[in-house]
Scaffold this active site. Structure first.
Site, PDB file in Angstrom:
ATOM      1  N   ASP A 193     -11.671  -5.966  10.361  1.00 32.38           N
ATOM      2  CA  ASP A 193     -11.728  -7.395  10.662  1.00 32.38           C
ATOM      3  C   ASP A 193     -12.971  -7.719  11.489  1.00 32.38           C
ATOM      4  O   ASP A 193     -13.797  -8.554  11.107  1.00 32.38           O
ATOM      5  CB  ASP A 193     -10.457  -7.844  11.397  1.00 32.38           C
ATOM      6  CG  ASP A 193      -9.993  -6.876  12.471  1.00 32.38           C
ATOM      7  OD1 ASP A 193     -10.643  -5.830  12.666  1.00 32.38           O
ATOM      8  OD2 ASP A 193      -8.989  -7.169  13.142  1.00 32.38           O
ATOM      9  N   ASP A 202       0.814  -1.202   0.000  1.00 27.17           N
ATOM     10  CA  ASP A 202       0.000   0.000   0.000  1.00 27.17           C
ATOM     11  C   ASP A 202       0.852   1.257   0.000  1.00 27.17           C
ATOM     12  O   ASP A 202       0.344   2.355  -0.155  1.00 27.17           O
ATOM     13  CB  ASP A 202      -0.915   0.002   1.240  1.00 27.17           C
ATOM     14  CG  ASP A 202      -2.367   0.012   0.826  1.00 27.17           C
ATOM     15  OD1 ASP A 202      -2.632  -0.081  -0.386  1.00 27.17           O
ATOM     16  OD2 ASP A 202      -3.231   0.112   1.711  1.00 27.17           O
TER      17      ASP A 202
HETATM   18  O1  LIG Z   1      -3.819   1.671   4.774  1.00 23.23           O
HETATM   19  C1  LIG Z   1      -3.406   0.633   5.233  1.00 23.23           C
HETATM   20  C2  LIG Z   1      -3.203   0.440   6.611  1.00 23.23           C
HETATM   21  C3  LIG Z   1      -2.720  -0.773   7.060  1.00 23.23           C
HETATM   22  N1  LIG Z   1      -2.434  -1.782   6.191  1.00 23.23           N
HETATM   23  C4  LIG Z   1      -1.888  -3.070   6.680  1.00 23.23           C
HETATM   24  O2  LIG Z   1      -2.731  -3.610   7.663  1.00 23.23           O
HETATM   25  C5  LIG Z   1      -2.002  -4.458   8.516  1.00 23.23           C
HETATM   26  C6  LIG Z   1      -2.410  -4.232   9.952  1.00 23.23           C
HETATM   27  O3  LIG Z   1      -1.981  -2.987  10.404  1.00 23.23           O
HETATM   28  P1  LIG Z   1      -1.305  -2.805  11.819  1.00 23.23           P
HETATM   29  O4  LIG Z   1      -0.958  -1.386  11.931  1.00 23.23           O
HETATM   30  O5  LIG Z   1      -0.266  -3.821  12.051  1.00 23.23           O
HETATM   31  O6  LIG Z   1      -2.541  -3.122  12.721  1.00 23.23           O
HETATM   32  P2  LIG Z   1      -2.554  -3.569  14.249  1.00 23.23           P
HETATM   33  O7  LIG Z   1      -2.321  -2.369  15.067  1.00 23.23           O
HETATM   34  O8  LIG Z   1      -1.704  -4.715  14.532  1.00 23.23           O
HETATM   35  O9  LIG Z   1      -4.059  -3.945  14.304  1.00 23.23           O
HETATM   36  C7  LIG Z   1      -4.925  -5.011  14.480  1.00 23.23           C
HETATM   37  O10 LIG Z   1      -6.165  -4.394  14.200  1.00 23.23           O
HETATM   38  C8  LIG Z   1      -6.384  -4.075  12.851  1.00 23.23           C
HETATM   39  C9  LIG Z   1      -7.717  -3.398  12.761  1.00 23.23           C
HETATM   40  O11 LIG Z   1      -7.652  -2.149  13.352  1.00 23.23           O
HETATM   41  C10 LIG Z   1      -6.350  -5.347  12.047  1.00 23.23           C
HETATM   42  O12 LIG Z   1      -6.506  -5.052  10.699  1.00 23.23           O
HETATM   43  C11 LIG Z   1      -5.024  -6.020  12.254  1.00 23.23           C
HETATM   44  O13 LIG Z   1      -4.991  -7.236  11.560  1.00 23.23           O
HETATM   45  C12 LIG Z   1      -4.824  -6.305  13.725  1.00 23.23           C
HETATM   46  O14 LIG Z   1      -3.579  -6.928  13.930  1.00 23.23           O
HETATM   47  C13 LIG Z   1      -0.523  -4.180   8.275  1.00 23.23           C
HETATM   48  O15 LIG Z   1       0.051  -5.280   7.633  1.00 23.23           O
HETATM   49  C14 LIG Z   1      -0.552  -2.945   7.398  1.00 23.23           C
HETATM   50  O16 LIG Z   1       0.496  -2.917   6.496  1.00 23.23           O
HETATM   51  C15 LIG Z   1      -2.635  -1.612   4.846  1.00 23.23           C
HETATM   52  O17 LIG Z   1      -2.378  -2.511   4.050  1.00 23.23           O
HETATM   53  N2  LIG Z   1      -3.126  -0.406   4.389  1.00 23.23           N
END
Ligand SMILES: O=c1ccn([C@@H]2O[C@H](COP(=O)(O)OP(=O)(O)O[C@H]3O[C@H](CO)[C@@H](O)[C@H](O)[C@H]3O)[C@@H](O)[C@H]2O)c(=O)[nH]1
Ligand SMILES: [Mn+2]
Length: 710
Positions: free
Chosen positions: A426, A138
């Site tokens: 999710d 992204d």
């Molecule tokens: O615009 C975006 C924003 C995030 N991501 C991806 O989404 C994933 C999850 O993002 P992350 O910041 O790691 O989320 P967490 O804080 O770990 O959040 C949790 O909560 C999220 C919902 O808020 C879920 O999507 C995640 O799977 C879950 O692990 C990562 O691989 C990011 O690269 C994208 O592809 N595009």
């Protein structure tokens, strides 16, 4: 299925279920009596009691009781599942799987970590020709693309090595940072050495790609780009590894991109045109496959003809490899993933948890499971490929699917695919699947199937928590509120379970109230709780102890130490008044149109050495935490003042009996907030609380005190 033996087994957890239900009975009785006391004493003793604080405290107790009741749904019928992958059909009869790995920002998500996740997924123990790995970038940066190409080259040696020697740890970084496996086999030892070198070179190239390239700056406007990495770099046809596809969807400032859910939908369409596997594994970029057999484990559910027709997804827990010894920030989410999700599994399935789930592609497109349709025998299952990679025309089509205009005037994000309404895509997508009649399964194997990163400093933790709270509460306040939406389709207890999370942000209100109101009246010498000598006092202590002991017993029964329980309890309180409060406010401001929805990825880059050192020593790191910390620091200061002055007053006026409740409350707040006091007063290192935060807290405190003691 061989000999028609079952592929899995499900058992209700005992004696946990019985204990939980008995406790629910006891605690509910206590709460009801307590509410009766509040209501009746307001009526009886109104002349001497100030109405305002009494109502606030009673309302807080009512809200706490409500949230507690919702939470019991997740404890009503916990189950445990066992799988028998050895009973699965032969490899050629297994369905294909598309793996989606998502990354968004090479600064916060270092490419080498993303590539490790990718390589671990390519080495899953599953027939290679049935596995296609997609990386959704992204950020759309050249650094990640280059890294992906390098990863494929490395995987060509790594995957066959893992398969030949049955390597358990297939994430290269994890493998090479462990002690080397001692083996008499000379050939193995040699290959291992060579691979270690190759990994070093690969790592240097990936890390180097970021240095002399300004690619770390994320282009805001860019066309879609898809590259089938395996096609370009596969010189040696006899190397048998899964295909790898890099996808960077189109982004334009003029078009909403819907964050992670938008990325998932783009990749869902692209993969639909290319490999179209009936099952999908979704992984966040930091969640590497720790147990290569997870795909086979998941298939034990998806291939069971009894449950398969209505089964949408198999969820594995989120587990983390970088939790500090005593889980300082409660990052393990132990209660969530080891208790609540098992409880929801006993109702009609766990909540979709963002990463580590095997989903049936069809479920994202259908309005619900179809009676009498056996998915396992359907055409989609047996013949998933759409002429994969053979034609360039197909890739051109796929580019259109990754464009930002493709979704205009369609049902993407509202009826099909992953849902856009909330940043917790999710939770919300899973909820709508359950509303449509789909079920899910939770599988909690003893060896973690996936391992990820949990934030290692307080600010990242609070930031992540605020986003979750806000996203969840946004669903709670919308027309999709789980307590009312489709109530006739979702079983009652499951609605409560979903509601529990949707309203989690509301914990902030009673906790803030409990951290301020009784303290202000303690300063004035006005009691808000019954006297210690009053029999009603027993009720208050029972309610408090019973809630506290519930979590204590749960943590101990999950094999955690007292220390871990204490840390988690403490963090729960800090988070309640900080993240959950900001999450709550965020939704209120958004609904007034003052704020926009945003999903900033959580930082996964390793913290500075000093920060890591403190984390490993289980020492709070407040560095960087400013606004998010204010409610906590202010409340701590208020409680310090109220406890000291309140105690003095109680001794002088001999009103200990009447004021004990409030004194105890202040005391317990201080005990739980000890690290915050330390961070403000004692510590001088870089991880202490910033002076400006203390100044602001003092200013707010003065305002509270001048209004409160009027
Ligand atoms: O615009 C975006 C924003 C995030 N991501 C991806 O989404 C994933 C999850 O993002 P992350 O910041 O790691 O989320 P967490 O804080 O770990 O959040 C949790 O909560 C999220 C919902 O808020 C879920 O999507 C995640 O799977 C879950 O692990 C990562 O691989 C990011 O690269 C994208 O592809 N595009
Ligand atoms: Mn994450």
């Amino acid at each position: 299925m061989k000999n028609n033996l079952p592929l899995h087994h499900c058992q209700v957890q005992q004696p946990r279920t019985t204990i939980n239900r008995l406790h629910t009975l006891l605690h509910t009785t206590t709460l009801l009596s307590l509410l009766y006391y509040r209501a009746s004493s307001l009526y009886v003793s109104l002349p001497n009691t100030p109405v305002f604080p009494w109502i606030l405290v009673s309302a807080s107790e009512l809200l706490l009781s409500f949230l507690w009741t919702l939470g019991q749904a997740c404890r009503w019928r916990p189950v445990t599942r066992t799988v028998f992958p050895e009973r699965l059909p032969k490899d050629d009869q297994l369905p294909s799987i598309d793996v989606f790995i998502l990354t968004a920002d090479p600064k916060k998500e270092p490419p080498i970590g993303v590539m490790n996740t990718l390589i671990s997924a390519m080495s899953l123990d599953y027939p290679t020709e049935k596995l296609t790995v997609y990386l959704s970038d992204d950020g759309g940066t050249p650094v990640t693309l280059k890294a992906t190409r390098e990863a494929f080259k490395f995987a060509k040696s790594w995957v066959p090595f893992c398969k030949e020697y049955g390597i358990e740890t297939r994430c290269p970084d994890a493998y090479f940072s462990d002690e080397f496996v001692k083996n008499d086999d000379k050939e193995f030892t040699e290959k291992q050495q060579i691979l270690k070198l190759k990994y070093q070179e690969f790592k240097e190239r990936v890390e180097g790609a970021g240095e002399n390239d300004d690619g770390t700056c994320i282009p805001q406007n860019r066309p879609p780009y898809i590259e089938v990495i395996s096609d370009l770099t596969r010189e040696n046809e006899d190397v048998n590894i899964p295909d790898l596809v890099y996808v960077s969807r189109e982004k334009r400032l003029s078009h909403p991109h819907h964050f992670k859910a938008g990325a998932l939908n783009a990749i869902l369409r692209v993969s639909g045109a290319l490999s179209n596997a009936p099952f999908i594994l979704v992984l966040d970029c930091d969640m590497y496959c720790n147990d290569p057999s997870s795909a086979r484990q998941a298939m034990c559910f998806h291939l069971d003809p009894d449950i398969s027709p209505s089964l949408a997804f198999v969820q594995f827990p989120q587990t983390f490899h970088n939790v500090s010894k005593n889980d300082l920030y409660g990052g393990k989410l132990k209660i969530t993933f080891n208790l609540l999700w098992c409880g929801l599994d006993g109702l009609r399935g766990p909540i979709l948890s963002g990463t580590g789930f095997y989903l049936k592609r069809e479920a994202l497109f259908r309005s619900g499971p179809q009676e009498g349709v056996n998915f396992i025998q359907s055409k989609l299952y047996l013949d998933p490929t759409n002429g994969w990679l053979e034609s360039t025309a197909l890739l051109q089509d796929a580019l259109v699917l990754a464009s930002c205009t493709h979704e205009e005037n369609t049902q993407w994000g509202s009826k099909i695919g992953f849902m856009y309404h909330s940043v917790v895509e999710d939770y919300f997508t899973g909820f709508l699947l359950h509303c449509k009649g789909w079920k899910s399964v939770y599988h909690l194997p003893s060896k973690p199937a996936f391992l990820g990163n949990t934030p290692t400093n307080l600010n990242d933790n609070l930031f992540q928590g605020s986003r979750w709270s806000s996203g969840l509460f946004q669903v709670g306040l919308s027309k999709y509120c789980p307590l009312t939406y489709e109530i006739f389709k979702v079983p009652f207890l499951q609605s409560l379970g979903y509601g529990f999370l949707a309203f989690y942000a509301l914990y902030s209100l009673p906790l803030l109230c409990y951290g301020v109101i009784p303290q202000l009246y303690l300063l004035k010498g006005i009691p808000l709780f019954p006297k210690v000598s009053d029999p009603w006092f027993i009720l208050f202590s029972t309610a408090y102890l019973s809630a506290l002991c519930q979590r204590l017993i749960e943590m101990i029964s999950l094999g955690e130490s007292l220390r871990v329980w204490w840390n988690e309890e403490r963090m729960w309180m800090i988070k309640a008044i900080t993240c959950h409060f900001f999450g709550f406010m965020d939704v209120i401001l958004k609904s007034l149109g003052i704020r926009e929805i945003n999903f900033e990825p959580t930082n996964k880059a390793a913290d500075e050495e000093q920060v890591m050192k403190r984390y490993k020593m289980d020492k709070f790191d407040f560095h960087g935490a400013t606004v998010l910390l204010l409610p906590s620091t202010t409340i701590v200061l208020l409680n310090l003042v109220s406890f000291v002055l309140g105690l003095q007053r109680a001794i002088m006026k001999k009103s200990f009996d009447a004021m004990f409740g409030q004194l105890f409350l202040s005391f317990i707040v201080l005990v739980f907030s000890f690290p915050v006091i330390e961070g403000m007063v004692v510590r001088k290192d870089k991880g202490c609380i910033q002076g400006s935060v203390i100044l602001y807290s003092v200013a707010i405190l003065i305002v509270i005190l001048s209004f409160g003691t009027m």
